[in-house]
Scaffold this active site. Sequence first.
Site, PDB file in Angstrom:
ATOM      1  N   ALA A 171       0.711  -1.226  -0.103  1.00  0.00           N
ATOM      2  CA  ALA A 171      -0.029   0.090  -0.021  1.00  0.00           C
ATOM      3  C   ALA A 171       0.714   1.270  -0.120  1.00  0.00           C
ATOM      4  CB  ALA A 171      -0.926  -0.014   1.331  1.00  0.00           C
ATOM      5  N   TYR A 172       1.887   1.298   0.959  1.00  0.00           N
ATOM      6  CA  TYR A 172       2.774   2.275   0.929  1.00  0.00           C
ATOM      7  C   TYR A 172       3.719   2.639  -0.527  1.00  0.00           C
ATOM      8  CZ  TYR A 172       6.398   5.420   2.689  1.00  0.00           C
ATOM      9  OH  TYR A 172       7.345   6.477   2.805  1.00  0.00           O
TER      10      TYR A 172
END
Length: 250
Positions: A171-172
């Site tokens: 996600a990051y």
Amino acid sequence: MSAGLRVAEHGAPAEMRPLAGRVAFVTGASRGIGQAVAVELARLGAHVVATARSQGGLEETDDAIRAAGGAATLLPFDLARDADKMDPIGPSVVERFGRLDILVHAAGALGTLTPVGHVAPKDWAEVVSVNMTATYRLIRTLDPPLRASDAGRAVILTTGRVLRPKAYWGAYGATKAGMEHLVATWALEVAGTPLRVNLLDPGVVATRMRSAAMPGEDPSTLPQPADVAPAIAALCRPEETRHGEVVRLG
């Protein structure tokens, strides 16, 4: 500007500072790299509009700016939850100060380090909101005054994780990759103006985000936010010519 802003007017004579007369907008300014950059820009003479979620953290930033002989305006703001309220920020800064010359977008969200298939929708939404949507909203509201400056400068912090994917960081890394593409496109669009737009990867730095990701690491062995702040501030100076680059410090 809004009642949430507090202005501190102080500092050494403007002519002694290379950024005297400049106005800078810094996100994530309550701690870490954002705070260190806000202090450095103020030390160089810029009036800093410092924004972050934490009022208490912003007060600490203001104290540090005062100690450096600088001037600050504090704007408590949650990039994840208040994104739809961002459009008036650019016009409000111009109304209050008559200009905006510098943007440093240091705020970011790590999210939960977990397999991609296990990322909770609420965690995904927050990381997308801070790392991508807030960047778009900042560009939307701050692009006009930055273009109007004789030497507009924008520095958006990114991460080496974009080039080096790692398990559990999906996600990051994905949202930072999207952010990089957005900023690179913006840089192409303003290439014919005085505005210079760059991405900056600070490398490994002892921040709260780093501690959350690597809890077993000794932060005293790492570069500190104040160590990288001068290099970020250098990209904000009027004489800086780099544009559309990803500057890597680590």
